[in-house]
Design a protein around this motif. Structure first.
Motif, mmCIF file in Angstrom:
data_model
loop_
_atom_site.group_PDB
_atom_site.id
_atom_site.type_symbol
_atom_site.label_atom_id
_atom_site.label_comp_id
_atom_site.label_asym_id
_atom_site.label_seq_id
_atom_site.Cartn_x
_atom_site.Cartn_y
_atom_site.Cartn_z
ATOM 1 N N ALA A 253 -11.375 12.363 10.802
ATOM 2 C CA ALA A 253 -10.554 11.152 10.703
ATOM 3 C C ALA A 253 -9.542 11.282 9.568
ATOM 4 O O ALA A 253 -8.371 10.903 9.717
ATOM 5 C CB ALA A 253 -11.443 9.929 10.485
ATOM 6 N N ALA A 254 -9.980 11.828 8.432
ATOM 7 C CA ALA A 254 -9.066 12.013 7.300
ATOM 8 C C ALA A 254 -7.947 12.987 7.655
ATOM 9 O O ALA A 254 -6.779 12.771 7.296
ATOM 10 C CB ALA A 254 -9.841 12.511 6.084
ATOM 11 N N LYS A 255 -8.284 14.064 8.374
ATOM 12 C CA LYS A 255 -7.269 15.038 8.783
ATOM 13 C C LYS A 255 -6.266 14.414 9.745
ATOM 14 O O LYS A 255 -5.057 14.688 9.668
ATOM 15 C CB LYS A 255 -7.941 16.246 9.426
ATOM 16 N N TRP A 256 -6.757 13.577 10.655
ATOM 17 C CA TRP A 256 -5.851 12.922 11.598
ATOM 18 C C TRP A 256 -4.929 11.940 10.871
ATOM 19 O O TRP A 256 -3.732 11.856 11.175
ATOM 20 C CB TRP A 256 -6.649 12.204 12.679
ATOM 21 N N ILE A 257 -5.474 11.200 9.930
ATOM 22 C CA ILE A 257 -4.644 10.265 9.168
ATOM 23 C C ILE A 257 -3.573 11.018 8.394
ATOM 24 O O ILE A 257 -2.398 10.608 8.354
ATOM 25 C CB ILE A 257 -5.527 9.422 8.230
ATOM 26 N N GLN A 258 -3.949 12.140 7.787
ATOM 27 C CA GLN A 258 -2.969 12.953 7.068
ATOM 28 C C GLN A 258 -1.892 13.478 8.009
ATOM 29 O O GLN A 258 -0.702 13.468 7.671
ATOM 30 C CB GLN A 258 -3.676 14.113 6.371
ATOM 31 N N ARG A 259 -2.313 13.927 9.185
ATOM 32 C CA ARG A 259 -1.341 14.480 10.139
ATOM 33 C C ARG A 259 -0.367 13.409 10.610
ATOM 34 O O ARG A 259 0.843 13.658 10.722
ATOM 35 C CB ARG A 259 -2.084 15.082 11.344
ATOM 36 N N LEU A 260 -0.856 12.217 10.893
ATOM 37 C CA LEU A 260 0.008 11.142 11.371
ATOM 38 C C LEU A 260 0.972 10.679 10.278
ATOM 39 O O LEU A 260 2.088 10.243 10.574
ATOM 40 C CB LEU A 260 -0.845 9.971 11.864
ATOM 41 N N ASP B 39 0.837 -1.201 0.000
ATOM 42 C CA ASP B 39 0.000 0.000 0.000
ATOM 43 C C ASP B 39 0.875 1.256 0.000
ATOM 44 O O ASP B 39 1.846 1.356 0.756
ATOM 45 C CB ASP B 39 -0.910 -0.004 1.226
ATOM 46 N N THR B 40 0.540 2.207 -0.848
ATOM 47 C CA THR B 40 1.351 3.426 -1.006
ATOM 48 C C THR B 40 0.661 4.667 -0.448
ATOM 49 O O THR B 40 1.038 5.788 -0.795
ATOM 50 C CB THR B 40 1.670 3.648 -2.496
ATOM 51 N N THR B 41 -0.338 4.478 0.401
ATOM 52 C CA THR B 41 -1.061 5.630 0.950
ATOM 53 C C THR B 41 -0.129 6.573 1.696
ATOM 54 O O THR B 41 -0.235 7.803 1.562
ATOM 55 C CB THR B 41 -2.171 5.145 1.897
ATOM 56 N N TRP B 42 0.771 6.021 2.472
ATOM 57 C CA TRP B 42 1.684 6.839 3.266
ATOM 58 C C TRP B 42 2.518 7.747 2.360
ATOM 59 O O TRP B 42 2.588 8.969 2.566
ATOM 60 C CB TRP B 42 2.579 5.921 4.090
ATOM 61 N N GLU B 43 3.155 7.170 1.351
ATOM 62 C CA GLU B 43 3.986 7.952 0.443
ATOM 63 C C GLU B 43 3.160 8.984 -0.327
ATOM 64 O O GLU B 43 3.620 10.111 -0.569
ATOM 65 C CB GLU B 43 4.707 7.026 -0.538
ATOM 66 N N GLU B 44 1.947 8.610 -0.707
ATOM 67 C CA GLU B 44 1.093 9.537 -1.455
ATOM 68 C C GLU B 44 0.690 10.735 -0.597
ATOM 69 O O GLU B 44 0.634 11.869 -1.094
ATOM 70 C CB GLU B 44 -0.151 8.799 -1.953
ATOM 71 N N GLU B 45 0.406 10.493 0.679
ATOM 72 C CA GLU B 45 0.034 11.591 1.570
ATOM 73 C C GLU B 45 1.197 12.570 1.743
ATOM 74 O O GLU B 45 1.006 13.796 1.712
ATOM 75 C CB GLU B 45 -0.392 11.040 2.932
ATOM 76 N N ILE B 46 2.403 12.038 1.928
ATOM 77 C CA ILE B 46 3.570 12.909 2.100
ATOM 78 C C ILE B 46 3.850 13.693 0.823
ATOM 79 O O ILE B 46 4.114 14.903 0.854
ATOM 80 C CB ILE B 46 4.799 12.070 2.509
ATOM 81 N N GLU B 47 3.775 13.013 -0.321
ATOM 82 C CA GLU B 47 4.033 13.682 -1.596
ATOM 83 C C GLU B 47 2.996 14.767 -1.864
ATOM 84 O O GLU B 47 3.332 15.866 -2.334
ATOM 85 C CB GLU B 47 4.022 12.646 -2.720
ATOM 86 N N GLN B 48 1.747 14.475 -1.552
ATOM 87 C CA GLN B 48 0.690 15.458 -1.763
ATOM 88 C C GLN B 48 0.890 16.674 -0.865
ATOM 89 O O GLN B 48 0.691 17.818 -1.298
ATOM 90 C CB GLN B 48 -0.672 14.819 -1.491
ATOM 91 N N TYR B 49 1.293 16.441 0.382
ATOM 92 C CA TYR B 49 1.501 17.564 1.300
ATOM 93 C C TYR B 49 2.684 18.417 0.856
ATOM 94 O O TYR B 49 2.624 19.653 0.897
ATOM 95 C CB TYR B 49 1.727 17.040 2.716
ATOM 96 N N ARG B 50 3.759 17.778 0.435
ATOM 97 C CA ARG B 50 4.928 18.532 -0.019
ATOM 98 C C ARG B 50 4.606 19.349 -1.264
ATOM 99 O O ARG B 50 5.070 20.482 -1.417
ATOM 100 C CB ARG B 50 6.082 17.566 -0.290
ATOM 101 N N LYS B 51 3.810 18.776 -2.154
ATOM 102 C CA LYS B 51 3.424 19.504 -3.357
ATOM 103 C C LYS B 51 2.566 20.717 -2.994
ATOM 104 O O LYS B 51 2.752 21.812 -3.545
ATOM 105 C CB LYS B 51 2.663 18.571 -4.294
ATOM 106 N N LEU B 52 1.620 20.525 -2.057
ATOM 107 C CA LEU B 52 0.771 21.630 -1.627
ATOM 108 C C LEU B 52 1.587 22.712 -0.932
ATOM 109 O O LEU B 52 1.375 23.910 -1.158
ATOM 110 C CB LEU B 52 -0.320 21.105 -0.689
ATOM 111 N N GLU B 53 2.537 22.297 -0.107
ATOM 112 C CA GLU B 53 3.384 23.256 0.594
ATOM 113 C C GLU B 53 4.228 24.061 -0.392
ATOM 114 O O GLU B 53 4.406 25.279 -0.235
ATOM 115 C CB GLU B 53 4.282 22.514 1.582
#
Length: 311
Positions: free
Chosen positions: A206-213, A126-140
């Protein structure tokens, strides 16, 4: 390691070595064990998803049920094959020697079979973790290009150190790898439960918490990873009950506070959480799902020792 690999390794572990004299067990015990496996296989076969898997089981059961495998020396070998077949069915798949039809001759010893090839489990891929980090870095990055101040927003880094985590000791690095695997597994099982929440507001939190973690990545220190996993385990527990309480009643904070410290903060409020007049009680009842019929019976458990008085 996948479930199939671990189950087959379990079966191999209890197989006699090639050329080793098999200790003859009690005949009645072996027959009872065989009947148990037969009934279990019968129940599990009808639950298999694939039709070809369901059709592959009966020939093997017939092979192992013949009179040739009822002699004392081969009963133990027969039961080990039945055990391996049971373990294979529990993961909804036909694995190992059962992917082909049983041979007409004698079955080979289990240890003569080729070792199972390790296959990653679904949660490991599962690549959810990497996708969340990549999405956040792109947004930042986009916000910085637009001149938006991101100073007070959470970073993809350890919440306990401002810039870079100090280099962990070798033991801590090994622990960190284990914690990352644990988090990846918890993250994988949390998403389906989050989708089953009743209220849309809870789903968003819940989605925000998952993204934060997810922002505590593999480069963080072992302390931060431990706090991250503590939050994730508690979150999964609440998600399975379809109710977000505790720190998850609010959106995630910029800096994660260890859960024991949050518990102390709640204790300083002056009223136990189980008090009907507690300010969080109304929110707790509001978050509870409404039963279609009847009502919920809730029991408040405290840590106070009750000492009955006699006389």
């Amino acid at each position: 390691m996948s479930n199939a690999t671990s189950l087959h390794s379990f079966a191999f572990q209890f197989s006699p070595k090639v050329g080793e004299n098999v200790r003859v067990r009690n005949a009645d015990a072996l027959d009872n064990e065989f009947r148990y496996y037969s009934k279990l296989i019968e129940d599990l076969t009808v639950l298999l998803t694939k039709k070809e898997d369901r059709e592959a089981v009966p020939p093997w059961v017939q092979k192992l049920s013949t009179a040739a495998y009822s002699v004392m020396y081969l009963r133990d070998k027969r039961n080990r094959y039945m055990l391996m077949l049971c373990l294979s069915l529990t993961i909804d798949s036909i694995e190992g020697p059962f992917i082909v039809s049983p041979p007409a001759g004698v079955l080979v010893d289990l240890l003569r079979l080729p070792p199972p090839i390790p296959v990653p489990a679904d949660w490991e891929l599962d690549t959810t973790w990497e996708e969340e980090i990549e999405q956040y870095r792109k947004l930042e990055k986009e916000q910085k290009e637009k001149g938006v101040d991101t100073k007070n927003k959470p970073r993809v880094q350890c919440p306990f150190h401002r810039k870079v985590c100090p280099r962990d000791a070798p033991t801590d690095r090994k622990i960190g790898v284990i914690l990352d695997k644990q988090f990846r597994f918890l993250l994988y099982i949390s998403r389906p439960y989050a989708a089953l929440l009743f209220r849309s507001a809870d789903k968003i939190r819940a989605a925000k918490w998952i993204q934060r973690l997810c922002l505590i990545d593999t480069e963080s220190c072992a302390i931060a990873k431990g706090v991250r996993n503590d939050y994730t385990m508690v979150l999964v527990g609440y998600l399975t009950n379809r109710c977000l309480i505790g720190p998850f009643q609010e959106f995630p904070m910029e800096k994660l506070i260890p859960l024991p410290e949050i518990a102390k903060m709640y204790a300083k409020e002056g009223q136990p959480v189980t008090d009907p007049n507690h300010p969080r009680t109304a929110q707790f009842f509001q978050d509870m799902p409404t039963p279609a019929e009847g009502a919920f019976a809730l029991i408040a458990c405290t840590g106070d020792l009750y000492e009955p008085k006699y006389g």
